[in-house]
Design a protein around this motif. Structure first.
Motif, PDB file in Angstrom:
ATOM      1  N   SER A  22      78.926  53.345  -2.128  1.00  0.00           N
ATOM      2  CA  SER A  22      79.378  52.290  -3.030  1.00  0.00           C
ATOM      3  C   SER A  22      80.893  52.346  -3.207  1.00  0.00           C
ATOM      4  CB  SER A  22      78.692  52.409  -4.387  1.00  0.00           C
ATOM      5  OG  SER A  22      78.976  53.670  -4.955  1.00  0.00           O
ATOM      6  N   VAL A  23      81.593  51.625  -2.371  1.00  0.00           N
ATOM      7  CA  VAL A  23      83.048  51.567  -2.441  1.00  0.00           C
ATOM      8  C   VAL A  23      83.449  50.150  -2.819  1.00  0.00           C
ATOM      9  CG1 VAL A  23      85.199  51.784  -1.156  1.00  0.00           C
ATOM     10  CG2 VAL A  23      83.334  53.383  -0.725  1.00  0.00           C
ATOM     11  N   VAL A  24      84.234  50.035  -3.862  1.00  0.00           N
ATOM     12  CA  VAL A  24      84.713  48.732  -4.289  1.00  0.00           C
ATOM     13  C   VAL A  24      86.018  48.442  -3.563  1.00  0.00           C
ATOM     14  CG1 VAL A  24      85.467  47.371  -6.263  1.00  0.00           C
ATOM     15  CG2 VAL A  24      83.638  49.054  -6.543  1.00  0.00           C
ATOM     16  N   SER A  25      86.094  47.300  -2.901  1.00  0.00           N
ATOM     17  CA  SER A  25      87.306  46.932  -2.189  1.00  0.00           C
ATOM     18  C   SER A  25      88.258  46.229  -3.152  1.00  0.00           C
ATOM     19  CB  SER A  25      86.981  46.008  -1.019  1.00  0.00           C
ATOM     20  OG  SER A  25      88.175  45.641  -0.361  1.00  0.00           O
ATOM     21  N   VAL A  26      89.336  46.909  -3.480  1.00  0.00           N
ATOM     22  CA  VAL A  26      90.313  46.328  -4.399  1.00  0.00           C
ATOM     23  C   VAL A  26      91.686  46.183  -3.768  1.00  0.00           C
ATOM     24  CG1 VAL A  26      89.160  47.031  -6.525  1.00  0.00           C
ATOM     25  CG2 VAL A  26      90.781  48.581  -5.456  1.00  0.00           C
ATOM     26  N   THR A  27      91.972  46.978  -2.746  1.00  0.00           N
ATOM     27  CA  THR A  27      93.310  46.958  -2.166  1.00  0.00           C
ATOM     28  C   THR A  27      93.382  46.238  -0.823  1.00  0.00           C
ATOM     29  OG1 THR A  27      93.083  49.024  -0.907  1.00  0.00           O
ATOM     30  CG2 THR A  27      93.798  49.200  -3.224  1.00  0.00           C
ATOM     31  N   GLY A  28      92.269  46.197  -0.110  1.00  0.00           N
ATOM     32  CA  GLY A  28      92.276  45.652   1.236  1.00  0.00           C
ATOM     33  C   GLY A  28      92.454  46.720   2.299  1.00  0.00           C
ATOM     34  N   ASN A  29      92.599  47.982   1.886  1.00  0.00           N
ATOM     35  CA  ASN A  29      92.724  49.108   2.806  1.00  0.00           C
ATOM     36  C   ASN A  29      91.528  50.027   2.568  1.00  0.00           C
ATOM     37  OD1 ASN A  29      93.653  52.110   3.197  1.00  0.00           O
ATOM     38  ND2 ASN A  29      94.929  50.890   4.565  1.00  0.00           N
ATOM     39  N   GLU A  30      90.708  50.232   3.596  1.00  0.00           N
ATOM     40  CA  GLU A  30      89.458  50.973   3.433  1.00  0.00           C
ATOM     41  C   GLU A  30      89.677  52.409   2.938  1.00  0.00           C
ATOM     42  OE1 GLU A  30      85.381  52.171   5.828  1.00  0.00           O
ATOM     43  OE2 GLU A  30      86.995  51.178   6.920  1.00  0.00           O
ATOM     44  N   ILE A  31      90.627  53.111   3.507  1.00  0.00           N
ATOM     45  CA  ILE A  31      90.865  54.506   3.113  1.00  0.00           C
ATOM     46  C   ILE A  31      91.326  54.568   1.658  1.00  0.00           C
ATOM     47  CG2 ILE A  31      92.249  56.583   3.548  1.00  0.00           C
ATOM     48  CD1 ILE A  31      90.186  56.017   5.738  1.00  0.00           C
ATOM     49  N   LEU A  32      92.259  53.722   1.292  1.00  0.00           N
ATOM     50  CA  LEU A  32      92.767  53.687  -0.077  1.00  0.00           C
ATOM     51  C   LEU A  32      91.648  53.333  -1.054  1.00  0.00           C
ATOM     52  CD1 LEU A  32      95.148  53.993  -1.968  1.00  0.00           C
ATOM     53  CD2 LEU A  32      95.864  51.685  -1.350  1.00  0.00           C
ATOM     54  N   ASP A  33      90.830  52.345  -0.708  1.00  0.00           N
ATOM     55  CA  ASP A  33      89.709  51.961  -1.568  1.00  0.00           C
ATOM     56  C   ASP A  33      88.708  53.106  -1.727  1.00  0.00           C
ATOM     57  OD1 ASP A  33      90.727  49.426  -2.011  1.00  0.00           O
ATOM     58  OD2 ASP A  33      89.527  48.491  -0.439  1.00  0.00           O
ATOM     59  N   ARG A  34      88.408  53.804  -0.643  1.00  0.00           N
ATOM     60  CA  ARG A  34      87.461  54.933  -0.718  1.00  0.00           C
ATOM     61  C   ARG A  34      88.011  56.047  -1.600  1.00  0.00           C
ATOM     62  NH1 ARG A  34      82.991  55.000   2.270  1.00  0.00           N
ATOM     63  NH2 ARG A  34      82.750  53.412   3.875  1.00  0.00           N
ATOM     64  N   MET A  35      89.294  56.349  -1.435  1.00  0.00           N
ATOM     65  CA  MET A  35      89.904  57.402  -2.261  1.00  0.00           C
ATOM     66  C   MET A  35      89.858  57.014  -3.740  1.00  0.00           C
ATOM     67  SD  MET A  35      90.832  60.030  -0.434  1.00  0.00           S
ATOM     68  CE  MET A  35      91.935  60.889  -1.547  1.00  0.00           C
ATOM     69  N   LEU A  36      90.223  55.769  -4.059  1.00  0.00           N
ATOM     70  CA  LEU A  36      90.201  55.321  -5.447  1.00  0.00           C
ATOM     71  C   LEU A  36      88.791  55.376  -6.022  1.00  0.00           C
ATOM     72  CD1 LEU A  36      92.694  52.325  -5.412  1.00  0.00           C
ATOM     73  CD2 LEU A  36      92.955  54.493  -6.638  1.00  0.00           C
ATOM     74  N   SER A  37      87.812  54.865  -5.283  1.00  0.00           N
ATOM     75  CA  SER A  37      86.426  54.875  -5.762  1.00  0.00           C
ATOM     76  C   SER A  37      85.955  56.302  -6.034  1.00  0.00           C
ATOM     77  CB  SER A  37      85.492  54.218  -4.741  1.00  0.00           C
ATOM     78  OG  SER A  37      85.770  52.848  -4.619  1.00  0.00           O
ATOM     79  N   TYR A  38      86.237  57.196  -5.104  1.00  0.00           N
ATOM     80  CA  TYR A  38      85.793  58.583  -5.231  1.00  0.00           C
ATOM     81  C   TYR A  38      86.466  59.282  -6.418  1.00  0.00           C
ATOM     82  CZ  TYR A  38      84.997  63.486  -4.138  1.00  0.00           C
ATOM     83  OH  TYR A  38      84.662  64.811  -4.209  1.00  0.00           O
ATOM     84  N   LYS A  39      87.771  59.129  -6.544  1.00  0.00           N
ATOM     85  CA  LYS A  39      88.501  59.827  -7.609  1.00  0.00           C
ATOM     86  C   LYS A  39      88.167  59.266  -8.998  1.00  0.00           C
ATOM     87  CE  LYS A  39      90.534  62.931  -5.176  1.00  0.00           C
ATOM     88  NZ  LYS A  39      90.154  64.334  -5.359  1.00  0.00           N
TER      89      LYS A  39
END
Length: 179
Positions: A22-39
């Protein structure tokens, strides 16, 4: 150095953000979105109020390598989480804001903290016991920002730790000049 089990545990830990369903796309960059969701999820699991505001969308290639994005976000969030965990009273919170503009990224992060310790030169000192392996995260953040033509600033005031990072996107500036 004979610590293969520790290495495997570390590699498993740093891989967790990329295994999320469950990763929310907020930035348009997959890695950045995954890091934000996880943290953000990690903060909430530790009863730390975390907020994230993103203005703009990365609808262009990000010039930071995936490893740089992970290092930048990992160090920022890990430091903020650690500072909140060390608090014995008061509200524990982290506020992350990212502005995506044509030609630059502006990132601001604030978190509650207790008093911080500094050395004679005004540099922050780590409170972790294995000092050899800690206390280098802010330097990595500064290196990444400066490598991309930007800057890194931090301040501590009234038990709030604040970080500001600007990263300039050179390829966009090149495209603008040639257009």
């Amino acid at each position: 150095s004979g610590k293969l089990d520790q290495y495997h545990a570390y590699m498993e830990q740093i891989g967790k953000p990329f295994q999320q369903d469950s990763v929310v796309s907020v930035t348009g960059n997959e890695i950045l979105d995954r890091m934000l969701s996880y943290k953000i999820q990690e903060a909430r699991e530790q009863q730390i109020h975390a907020s994230c505001t993103v203005q703009g969308q990365l609808d262009f290639p990000l010039e930071l390598a995936d490893g740089e994005v992970c290092s930048l976000m990992g160090n920022l969030w890990d430091n903020a989480l650690e500072a909140c965990r060390r608090m014995t009273d008061g509200e524990k919170w982290i506020r992350f804001r990212l502005w995506i503009r044509e030609g630059k990224l502006l990132l601001e992060m604030e978190n509650s903290c207790t008093d911080v310790e500094k050395d004679g030169g005004g540099n922050l000192l780590t409170k972790k016991t294995e000092k050899k392996w800690h206390g280098i995260g802010l330097g990595r953040i500064r290196d990444i920002a400066e490598r991309h033509g930007g800057y890194f600033r931090y301040a501590v005031k009234d038990q709030v730790f604040q970080v500001k990072i600007m990263i300039y996107l050179k390829n966009l500036h090149k495209n603008e000049k040639s257009a």
